[in-house]
Structure formats: C-alpha cells, structure tokens
Write an enzyme that holds these catalytic residues in place. Structure first.
Site: not given
Ligand code: ASP
Length: 314
Positions: A180, A208-211, A231-232, A234
């Site tokens: 990300t 699916r949706v992340g943070d 980033t991480g 989510g």
């Molecule tokens: N945080 C992002 C998600 O969970 C992934 C990422 O940081 O690469 O969608």
C-alpha cells in the site's frame, strides 16, 4: 522561510536486506524519491498539504512496484479492486472510495468524492458511476496487468489463501510486504493532510475492504493533532482504529506524536497481532515513521533538510 514537511510510504512487511538485489533497491529508492519530489514541488510553491498528498500518491500509484493503482494485486476473479482515501486536517473534510475497478488513480477519485459529492465514501459500481460523472480517468485491464501480480494470484489460488500482497509462502525474493502507498504533509500555511491508496489483498473475495479507505483506521488528519497513513494487515488496523487512536492519545492525553505512535504501533497493535506500520506528522513538522515489521518503504523531507529514504529497520 515557513516550514513544510512531507513523508510517504510504499508498504511495510518482511523486507530483508539479504534478499534484496541492488538493482531492485535502487528502483524502490528512485520511486520513493520521485514521489517525495512530486509532493515537495507543490509545498515549495506554497501549495496545500492536500494537493501535495494527492500528487505524491499519484506518483506511487503510477509505479508498478507498489500495490496501488497500476501495480494493484489481483482479486480471486482476476480483477484489480482498489481502495483509497484522503483527509484535510484543516477542516476534517474527507473522501474515500472502496472496491473500484479500472480507475487509473483512485486517490484522485477520493478527492473528487470529497470535493464534488456530499458524501465521504463511495463503493463499487456506484463509485464507478460517480467516477464517470466526475470525469475520472479510466484505464483498461491491460494497464493493470503486471505479470508478477498475476503470478501471485495463481500461487494464492493454488493454496486457496487470501494473501496480503507478498506473504511468506508467496513472495518474490523471500519478501513479505504490504505494498500500500500513503503520504502525509504539512504546508507552509500550517495545514496538514493525509492519504492512502491500495489494491488490498491478492485473491481477495466477497468485496473485502481493508483499512486504507476507512477514515480513522488507515487515514486520518486533524491540524490539532496529526496526519497519519497506515500500511499493514488491514483487519487489525480497522479493529484498532489506528490512525484516530494516535490522534486521540495526543488530543486527550497530551502525548507527543512520538509517544502516541509508539504506544499504538509497538504495543497495542503488537498485542493484537497486527503487523505493519505508518507515517505520521504534526503541525509543528515532527515526523514519525514507525513499524513493527522487518521493514517499510518510506521517505521524508523537511524544508531545508536532506531527503531521508529508508527500507529496512534503521
Ligand atoms: N492495509 C492494506 C489492506 O489491508 C494492505 C497494505 O497495507 O498493503 O488492504
């Protein structure tokens, strides 16, 4: 001279010096430098933090090295579904999109949601309908076809796993990372802003949706406290409401940016099992780039100082 500052990330994870080639490392560093420059020219010309954030993220979205825009990972259906958001710390205005396809720069679409709609977050087909109306630039599937990403999908499908960009059993050169991208900036007027953009997880299903597009989790900005882009993994960042938690620790407990970041990234997230990191700055121009993974692609620049670029732990 009034002060400005900018920081960016290109994802966190298991990024090991031992498995990186000098050529790849040089490519990443150049991409990070280019993105910092794209934001800095705006700040140097007295532009807004929000415009600088958008420009730096566009630069990262257009680079296939990162899991955002062009380099977005593939879903189970072989598509690229992207999430993005941005927020202005001056007035707490925000815009976000989730699960959009064939949008060249999801961060620009988030900006259009903020500026041209009465909403904060638009998702899926509706967001794409809005994109057409707002005159957003579309790109065909071919533009998003990055062979390395397609191979990742085939591997993830073989093991029936849903994978956060590169994971340990599915990575290039032994690398596990969340690709990300994000940016935080302080402009010469004293305003701060934050933005984040991602392709999410390889082989993801069910919308699916992340943070990243969730204001308060992956992105947050408030002139009185801080600007944050995460980033991480989510799911953990959503549950820990990471970005807003840092802001709250500053607002209600009077902690410094560094103290608040340390508590959330190195303690709260770790206890929850949430791997990743974030970039943060405040209106005084302090910058923090904490992560609890092996590495995080990151860069920062303060007016009158040299650009810092980091990949591994210091
Ligand atoms: N945080 C992002 C998600 O969970 C992934 C990422 O940081 O690469 O969608």
């Amino acid at each position: 001279m009034s002060k400005y500052a900018i920081a960016i990330h290109g994802g966190a994870g298991t990024i090991l010096r031992s498995t990186m080639t000098p050529e790849k490392e040089a490519e990443y560093k150049q991409a990070l430098a280019d993105a910092i420059n794209a934001g800095e020219v705006i700040l140097m010309a007295n532009g807004s933090a929000l415009d600088a954030v958008e420009a730096a993220i566009v630069s990262l979205e257009n680079n296939p090295l990162f899991n955002a825009g062009k380099g977005s990972v593939f879903t189970n259906m072989g598509k690229n579904e992207m999430d993005a958001s941005l927020m202005d710390g001056k007035d707490l205005r925000a815009g976000a999109v989730a699960g959009v396809q064939n949008i060249k720069n999801p961060i620009k679409l988030s900006r259009a949601v903020m500026d041209q709609s009465e909403h904060v977050m638009l998702a899926g087909l509706g967001a794409m309908e809005f994109a057409e109306k707002a005159g957003a630039e579309f790109a065909d599937d071919e533009y998003f076809f990055v062979p390395m990403r397609f191979e990742q999908l085939q591997k993830a499908k073989e093991s029936d796993s849903i994978v956060l960009d590169h994971t340990e059993d599915d990575f290039e050169n032994g690398e596990k990372k969340f690709g990300t991208v994000g940016c935080v900036a302080l402009d010469v007027h004293g305003n701060i802003a934050a933005g984040t953009s991602t392709g999410g997880m390889t082989n993801k299903k069910y919308g699916r949706v992340g943070d990243s597009p969730v204001i308060g989790s992956g992105t947050y900005a408030n002139n009185n406290t801080c600007a944050i882009s995460c980033t991480g993994h989510g799911e953990y960042f959503i549950r820990a409401v990471v970005a807003y938690d840092i802001s709250c620790l500053m607002e209600y407990k009077g902690l410094s940016l560094k103290e608040a970041c340390d508590i959330v990234v190195q303690d709260k997230l770790v206890k929850l099992g949430g791997e990743g990191g974030l970039i943060a700055l405040d209106a005084q121009g302090n910058i923090e780039l904490p992560f609890n993974s092996e590495g995080m692609y990151r860069a920062s620049k303060k007016s009158g100082e040299e650009t810092y670029i980091g990949i591994y732990e210091a």
